[in-house]
Motif scaffolding. Structure first.
Motif, PDB file in Angstrom:
ATOM      1  N   LEU A   1      10.374  16.814  -0.344  1.00 26.00           N
ATOM      2  CA  LEU A   1      11.374  16.047  -1.085  1.00 26.00           C
ATOM      3  C   LEU A   1      11.215  16.230  -2.590  1.00 26.00           C
ATOM      4  CD1 LEU A   1      13.617  13.816  -1.007  1.00 26.00           C
ATOM      5  CD2 LEU A   1      11.761  12.140  -1.115  1.00 26.00           C
ATOM      6  N   PHE A   2       9.966  16.207  -3.073  1.00 19.47           N
ATOM      7  CA  PHE A   2       9.709  16.333  -4.510  1.00 19.47           C
ATOM      8  C   PHE A   2       9.745  17.783  -4.969  1.00 19.47           C
ATOM      9  CE2 PHE A   2       8.087  12.213  -3.380  1.00 19.47           C
ATOM     10  CZ  PHE A   2       8.547  11.419  -4.422  1.00 19.47           C
TER      11      PHE A   2
ATOM     12  N   PRO B   1      10.072  -2.407  -5.548  1.00 14.68           N
ATOM     13  CA  PRO B   1       9.947  -1.070  -4.950  1.00 14.68           C
ATOM     14  C   PRO B   1      11.296  -0.545  -4.478  1.00 14.68           C
ATOM     15  CG  PRO B   1       8.290  -2.584  -4.080  1.00 14.68           C
ATOM     16  CD  PRO B   1       9.234  -3.415  -4.867  1.00 14.68           C
ATOM     17  N   VAL B   2      11.442   0.786  -4.493  1.00 15.28           N
ATOM     18  CA  VAL B   2      12.683   1.435  -4.055  1.00 15.28           C
ATOM     19  C   VAL B   2      12.345   2.599  -3.133  1.00 15.28           C
ATOM     20  CG1 VAL B   2      13.947   0.793  -6.134  1.00 15.28           C
ATOM     21  CG2 VAL B   2      12.735   2.987  -6.058  1.00 15.28           C
ATOM     22  N   GLU B   3      13.349   3.065  -2.398  1.00 16.01           N
ATOM     23  CA  GLU B   3      13.172   4.233  -1.544  1.00 16.01           C
ATOM     24  C   GLU B   3      12.865   5.453  -2.404  1.00 16.01           C
ATOM     25  OE1 GLU B   3      15.819   2.318  -1.555  1.00 16.01           O
ATOM     26  OE2 GLU B   3      16.042   1.405   0.420  1.00 16.01           O
ATOM     27  N   ARG B   4      12.289   6.476  -1.765  1.00 17.35           N
ATOM     28  CA  ARG B   4      11.818   7.635  -2.520  1.00 17.35           C
ATOM     29  C   ARG B   4      12.940   8.414  -3.188  1.00 17.35           C
ATOM     30  NH1 ARG B   4       7.524  11.079   0.710  1.00 17.35           N
ATOM     31  NH2 ARG B   4       6.244  11.057  -1.159  1.00 17.35           N
ATOM     32  N   ASP B   5      14.119   8.485  -2.548  1.00 22.09           N
ATOM     33  CA  ASP B   5      15.190   9.246  -3.178  1.00 22.09           C
ATOM     34  C   ASP B   5      15.669   8.562  -4.455  1.00 22.09           C
ATOM     35  OD1 ASP B   5      16.226   7.139  -1.764  1.00 22.09           O
ATOM     36  OD2 ASP B   5      17.901   8.242  -0.895  1.00 22.09           O
ATOM     37  N   ARG B   6      15.656   7.229  -4.482  1.00 21.61           N
ATOM     38  CA  ARG B   6      16.010   6.512  -5.708  1.00 21.61           C
ATOM     39  C   ARG B   6      14.888   6.632  -6.737  1.00 21.61           C
ATOM     40  NH1 ARG B   6      17.464   0.564  -4.318  1.00 21.61           N
ATOM     41  NH2 ARG B   6      17.624   0.501  -6.603  1.00 21.61           N
ATOM     42  N   LEU B   7      13.657   6.708  -6.260  1.00 23.61           N
ATOM     43  CA  LEU B   7      12.525   6.852  -7.172  1.00 23.61           C
ATOM     44  C   LEU B   7      12.601   8.183  -7.919  1.00 23.61           C
ATOM     45  CD1 LEU B   7       9.891   5.645  -8.223  1.00 23.61           C
ATOM     46  CD2 LEU B   7       8.716   6.684  -6.271  1.00 23.61           C
TER      47      LEU B   7
ATOM     48  N   ALA C   1       4.124  17.096  -9.295  1.00 25.82           N
ATOM     49  CA  ALA C   1       5.266  17.909  -8.858  1.00 25.82           C
ATOM     50  C   ALA C   1       6.466  17.768  -9.772  1.00 25.82           C
ATOM     51  CB  ALA C   1       5.656  17.517  -7.433  1.00 25.82           C
ATOM     52  N   THR C   2       6.533  16.671 -10.538  1.00 24.93           N
ATOM     53  CA  THR C   2       7.688  16.445 -11.406  1.00 24.93           C
ATOM     54  C   THR C   2       7.662  17.306 -12.663  1.00 24.93           C
ATOM     55  OG1 THR C   2       6.659  14.693 -12.749  1.00 24.93           O
ATOM     56  CG2 THR C   2       7.699  14.026 -10.665  1.00 24.93           C
ATOM     57  N   GLY C   3       6.492  17.806 -13.032  1.00 22.82           N
ATOM     58  CA  GLY C   3       6.362  18.542 -14.284  1.00 22.82           C
ATOM     59  C   GLY C   3       6.271  17.655 -15.512  1.00 22.82           C
ATOM     60  N   LYS C   4       6.249  16.338 -15.322  1.00 20.82           N
ATOM     61  CA  LYS C   4       6.188  15.404 -16.446  1.00 20.82           C
ATOM     62  C   LYS C   4       4.765  15.290 -16.999  1.00 20.82           C
ATOM     63  CE  LYS C   4      10.473  13.869 -15.830  1.00 20.82           C
ATOM     64  NZ  LYS C   4      11.524  13.878 -16.848  1.00 20.82           N
ATOM     65  N   PRO C   5       4.617  14.945 -18.275  1.00 22.28           N
ATOM     66  CA  PRO C   5       3.289  14.612 -18.800  1.00 22.28           C
ATOM     67  C   PRO C   5       2.720  13.417 -18.034  1.00 22.28           C
ATOM     68  CG  PRO C   5       4.901  14.832 -20.573  1.00 22.28           C
ATOM     69  CD  PRO C   5       5.671  14.836 -19.298  1.00 22.28           C
ATOM     70  N   ILE C   6       1.401  13.430 -17.814  1.00 26.46           N
ATOM     71  CA  ILE C   6       0.744  12.376 -17.039  1.00 26.46           C
ATOM     72  C   ILE C   6      -0.350  11.737 -17.883  1.00 26.46           C
ATOM     73  CG2 ILE C   6      -0.644  11.852 -14.993  1.00 26.46           C
ATOM     74  CD1 ILE C   6       0.707  14.258 -13.629  1.00 26.46           C
TER      75      ILE C   6
ATOM     76  N   ARG D   1       0.941  21.940  -1.341  1.00 27.73           N
ATOM     77  CA  ARG D   1       2.117  21.608  -0.542  1.00 27.73           C
ATOM     78  C   ARG D   1       1.693  20.786   0.670  1.00 27.73           C
ATOM     79  NH1 ARG D   1       6.694  25.483  -0.692  1.00 27.73           N
ATOM     80  NH2 ARG D   1       7.029  24.750   1.427  1.00 27.73           N
ATOM     81  N   ARG D   2       2.325  19.659   0.861  1.00 29.75           N
ATOM     82  CA  ARG D   2       1.944  18.801   1.992  1.00 29.75           C
ATOM     83  C   ARG D   2       2.185  19.514   3.326  1.00 29.75           C
ATOM     84  NH1 ARG D   2       0.470  13.044   2.086  1.00 29.75           N
ATOM     85  NH2 ARG D   2       2.372  12.399   1.041  1.00 29.75           N
ATOM     86  N   ASP D   3       3.281  20.242   3.467  1.00 34.51           N
ATOM     87  CA  ASP D   3       3.562  20.883   4.755  1.00 34.51           C
ATOM     88  C   ASP D   3       2.478  21.896   5.119  1.00 34.51           C
ATOM     89  OD1 ASP D   3       4.270  22.746   2.827  1.00 34.51           O
ATOM     90  OD2 ASP D   3       6.332  23.020   3.532  1.00 34.51           O
TER      91      ASP D   3
END
Length: 408
Positions: free
Chosen positions: A205-206, A294-300, A333-338, A390-392
């Motif tokens: 998903l991500f 909290p929200v579902e992952r697609d909204r997150l 996975a987002t590529g954002k600064p952490i 990768r989780r898979d």
């Protein structure tokens, strides 16, 4: 001819939220691809209950089209995030699991556990069914007990849970540990046990949501060195549990106060320490923090896209020096600064694997500000990290191990 029968015990499972839920679902999908056509996998889990403020519906019994998978969701009494409430909820789950397996036979029992007791329940069920046992250990619960138990109960509680841990781990034919940081704890205690290390990872998903990101994208002037790095305040996002393990009330109010001219914080989550966090925010007069349900992952994912920086923090406890927070994989996975308040093994993991992740000593606002200054405020894909974790792929390797054990 009937094939192998497998049972998976997991306290959380989709559509519920949380690391255990996402991990268990990925494992189930991988197992269905690898088990023989005549195998049957039963999942005994709970109806969605991760957060009191998050409500979603799910069928009590769910079967796939092939008839090889049955998911049973056991309803729990209403509960909050306190240890006593959670103990009652687990006791209800354990009683219902015992009733559900009555008269059934299994060849292999699997239990994925972060708080030990699901592992203990798995050991009990495996013994009762004369089945083999596979454990997936996601935390070192016994090391957390000095911080969880009241002072007057530790003399009894710690030896008691240590004995349960020994019994469960020794009963298993294989134990998977989600972090290499766990090895110094488990290896000396269980030198004859067979261990594997299949970590948490990045969900498809991500990967798909951020794959089109392309090259680096500056979101302000490219760094956090300036008190005013752009025409607007930076948006720092935390998504996850607000509990004792995270210790947000010990870092976020003071950190947000120091950065209030430069950044605002958005928290998406809930948990047992939310009230303590809100109290501390009021005491300091911190107004740059917004807390959402909290929200579902697609909204997150939408919220991740809006963020400039992603924030993570583990409490100032020695037990958290071994664990890699599952949220790190999602963040990376987002590529954002952490910006991460972690030490020891997880800090080393960030330094080794995650570009543009700045770490600081937990519960130290001054160190957090210094770490914030080192970030480059730019989105940049971490393709090598995503490919490695990768989780898979990770769950495929774990499912191969389990399928081999089920085939014996």
């Amino acid at each position: 001819m009937s094939g192998p029968r497998l049972l998976l015990l997991t306290f959380y499972y989709p559509p519920d939220l949380g690391a255990g839920s996402f991990r268990s679902h990925a494992l189930v999908q991988a197992l269905l691809e690898r088990l023989p056509a005549n195998a049957h996998l039963e999942v005994l889990t709970t109806a969605p209950n991760r957060y009191a403020g998050y409500s979603t519906q799910a069928p009590e019994v769910e079967k796939d089209d092939t008839g090889r998978l049955t998911v049973r969701r056991l309803a729990l009494p209403s509960h909050q995030s306190g240890m006593l409430d959670q103990s009652r909820a687990f006791a209800s789950y354990a009683r219902q699991v015992r009733r559900s397996i009555h008269g059934k036979g299994y060849d292999l029992v699997m239990a994925t556990s972060s708080r030990l007791m699901t592992a203990v329940l798995g050991a009990y069920i495996a013994r009762k069914c004369s089945a083999r046992l596979y454990l997936d250990i996601r935390d070192i619960f016994v090391e957390n007990l000095p911080f969880l138990l009241p002072v007057g109960t530790r003399w009894l509680g710690i030896p008691f849970f240590s004995a349960l841990e020994r019994w469960a781990v020794k009963r298993a034919i294989r134990v998977n540990l989600v972090s290499r940081g766990f090895e110094p704890y488990y290896r000396p205690r269980f030198p004859r046990q067979v261990f594997s290390w299949h970590s948490n990872g990045v969900d498809r998903l991500f990967i798909d949501a951020f794959a089109e990101q392309g090259g680096a994208q500056d979101r302000a002037d490219g760094s956090a060195d300036s008190p005013h790095p752009g025409p607007r305040r930076l948006r720092i996002l935390y998504a996850g549990n607000i509990g004792q393990c995270q210790g947000l009330e010990r870092i976020l109010p003071e950190l947000a106060k120091r950065l209030e001219k430069e950044a605002s914080f958005v928290l998406i989550g809930d948990g047992g320490r939310r009230q303590a966090l809100e109290t501390r925010l009021r005491e300091l007069g911190t107004t740059s923090v917004e807390i959402r349900a909290p929200v579902e992952r697609d909204r997150l994912i939408d919220e991740y896209h809006k963020a400039d920086v992603l924030f993570l923090h583990l409490n100032d406890m020695d037990c958290f020096s071994r664990v890699i927070p599952s949220k790190l994989f999602e963040y990376a996975a987002t590529g954002k600064p952490i910006l991460a308040g972690v030490r020891a093994f997880p800090a080393d993991f960030c330094a080794q694997h995650i570009d543009n992740a700045s770490v600081f000593e937990p519960c130290d606002p001054e160190a957090a500000v210094s770490a914030f200054r080192k970030l480059v405020i730019s989105d940049k894909p971490r393709d090598a990290f995503v490919e490695q974790f990768r989780r898979d792929r990770i769950m495929a390797e774990m499912a191969d191990d389990i399928a081999e054990l089920a085939d014996r």
